[in-house]
Design an enzyme around this catalytic site. Sequence first.
Site, PDB file in Angstrom:
ATOM      1  N   ARG A  89      -9.714  -0.837   9.878  1.00 20.69           N
ATOM      2  CA  ARG A  89      -9.098  -2.162   9.942  1.00 20.69           C
ATOM      3  C   ARG A  89      -9.957  -3.167  10.685  1.00 20.69           C
ATOM      4  O   ARG A  89      -9.543  -4.320  10.844  1.00 20.69           O
ATOM      5  CB  ARG A  89      -7.754  -2.059  10.651  1.00 20.69           C
ATOM      6  CG  ARG A  89      -6.621  -1.910   9.662  1.00 20.69           C
ATOM      7  CD  ARG A  89      -5.338  -1.793  10.428  1.00 20.69           C
ATOM      8  NE  ARG A  89      -4.417  -2.757   9.916  1.00 20.69           N
ATOM      9  CZ  ARG A  89      -3.177  -2.426   9.514  1.00 20.69           C
ATOM     10  NH1 ARG A  89      -2.745  -1.202   9.579  1.00 20.69           N
ATOM     11  NH2 ARG A  89      -2.390  -3.355   9.060  1.00 20.69           N
ATOM     12  N   ARG A 119      10.982  -5.614   3.476  1.00 21.93           N
ATOM     13  CA  ARG A 119      10.653  -4.195   3.641  1.00 21.93           C
ATOM     14  C   ARG A 119      11.553  -3.507   4.669  1.00 21.93           C
ATOM     15  O   ARG A 119      11.805  -4.020   5.739  1.00 21.93           O
ATOM     16  CB  ARG A 119       9.202  -4.063   4.089  1.00 21.93           C
ATOM     17  CG  ARG A 119       8.841  -2.682   4.596  1.00 21.93           C
ATOM     18  CD  ARG A 119       7.375  -2.457   4.630  1.00 21.93           C
ATOM     19  NE  ARG A 119       6.712  -3.251   5.641  1.00 21.93           N
ATOM     20  CZ  ARG A 119       5.389  -3.247   5.813  1.00 21.93           C
ATOM     21  NH1 ARG A 119       4.625  -2.533   5.022  1.00 21.93           N
ATOM     22  NH2 ARG A 119       4.850  -3.974   6.746  1.00 21.93           N
ATOM     23  N   LYS A 152       0.844  -1.209   0.000  1.00 24.86           N
ATOM     24  CA  LYS A 152       0.000   0.000   0.000  1.00 24.86           C
ATOM     25  C   LYS A 152       0.879   1.259   0.000  1.00 24.86           C
ATOM     26  O   LYS A 152       0.659   2.176  -0.788  1.00 24.86           O
ATOM     27  CB  LYS A 152      -0.909   0.016   1.247  1.00 24.86           C
ATOM     28  CG  LYS A 152      -1.846  -1.187   1.314  1.00 24.86           C
ATOM     29  CD  LYS A 152      -2.748  -1.139   2.543  1.00 24.86           C
ATOM     30  CE  LYS A 152      -2.039  -1.392   3.858  1.00 24.86           C
ATOM     31  NZ  LYS A 152      -1.683  -2.795   4.133  1.00 24.86           N
ATOM     32  N   ARG A 198       0.169 -10.857  12.058  1.00 21.49           N
ATOM     33  CA  ARG A 198      -0.583  -9.771  11.408  1.00 21.49           C
ATOM     34  C   ARG A 198      -1.434 -10.289  10.256  1.00 21.49           C
ATOM     35  O   ARG A 198      -2.528  -9.796  10.009  1.00 21.49           O
ATOM     36  CB  ARG A 198       0.373  -8.673  10.948  1.00 21.49           C
ATOM     37  CG  ARG A 198       0.815  -7.808  12.139  1.00 21.49           C
ATOM     38  CD  ARG A 198       2.146  -7.170  11.914  1.00 21.49           C
ATOM     39  NE  ARG A 198       2.151  -6.248  10.814  1.00 21.49           N
ATOM     40  CZ  ARG A 198       3.217  -5.997  10.054  1.00 21.49           C
ATOM     41  NH1 ARG A 198       4.355  -6.616  10.287  1.00 21.49           N
ATOM     42  NH2 ARG A 198       3.131  -5.151   9.082  1.00 21.49           N
ATOM     43  N   ARG A 200      11.429  -2.687  10.383  1.00 23.72           N
ATOM     44  CA  ARG A 200      10.485  -2.424  11.464  1.00 23.72           C
ATOM     45  C   ARG A 200      10.473  -3.613  12.411  1.00 23.72           C
ATOM     46  O   ARG A 200      10.576  -4.747  11.968  1.00 23.72           O
ATOM     47  CB  ARG A 200       9.079  -2.229  10.887  1.00 23.72           C
ATOM     48  CG  ARG A 200       8.733  -0.808  10.612  1.00 23.72           C
ATOM     49  CD  ARG A 200       7.512  -0.661   9.744  1.00 23.72           C
ATOM     50  NE  ARG A 200       6.390  -1.511  10.120  1.00 23.72           N
ATOM     51  CZ  ARG A 200       5.232  -1.523   9.471  1.00 23.72           C
ATOM     52  NH1 ARG A 200       5.038  -0.714   8.441  1.00 23.72           N
ATOM     53  NH2 ARG A 200       4.259  -2.309   9.835  1.00 23.72           N
TER      54      ARG A 200
END
Length: 214
Positions: free
Chosen positions: A90, A125, A15, A170, A159
């Site tokens: 969410r 990422r 996203k 998640r 992260r």
Amino acid sequence: MKSTIVVFGMPGVGKGTRLSNFLDGRETDYELMSVGNMLRAARAAGTELGLKAASYMDQGLLVPGEIVNGVVLEGMKNAEKNLITDGFPRTIEQATAMLEADIVPAVVIELVAPKDVVLDRALNRIVCKKCGEAYTLNDYRPPKVEGICDKCGGEVGRRKDDEEETVLERFAVYETDTLPLLKVLEEAGVEICTIDTTADDVDAQFEALMLKYS
Ligand code: ADP
Ligand code: ZN
């Protein structure tokens, strides 16, 4: 006219990357509300919101609605330009609260990819700790100088919640808590448009939808 566009999809599906590519040079026409970036900034600043959110985030869990909904909805109501949300709603509860606040998105752009592809993206990422810009460890989108943000010079790194175990948690939360909210928005008449992010022309498809609904 001012509109609200919800960008939706599994954690790590891309996203932030799609949004960066689209917004580059268009920042003045849109307001972006990335709830994850907002919470990470709140943590870095040591605010009450950040302190309350921290342990949920590190475990890969959603921060409870009573902590985030108020501040997010307030920000959405006060938006002065076309508003894009990344990471809200969410849950069904958040979707309902948004509709009750009379914020009806013009569209939900749902980004999809096979789960193994998304896991690989999440594990590759790295993000800027200062401005939230997303980069990759592989050669898809590395920073020009290793470890340093192209945009703001901030430190770029992994992260905490991008460790494999947390990413899998998640994914599970996404399936049980997040995905079902699409039905609620659909029933409220919101258009849901889905893009396969493994397509070569993903950014062109994304741009076309963004422009159509802004
Ligand atoms: P991703 O899209 O990869 O899941 P984000 O940066 O959007 O990552 O979110 C990181 C974390 O911030 C989430 O795992 C969650 O703990 C918290 N968070 C983000 N958006 C929300 C939200 N709408 N409600 C509750 N918690 C949220
Ligand atoms: Zn940066």
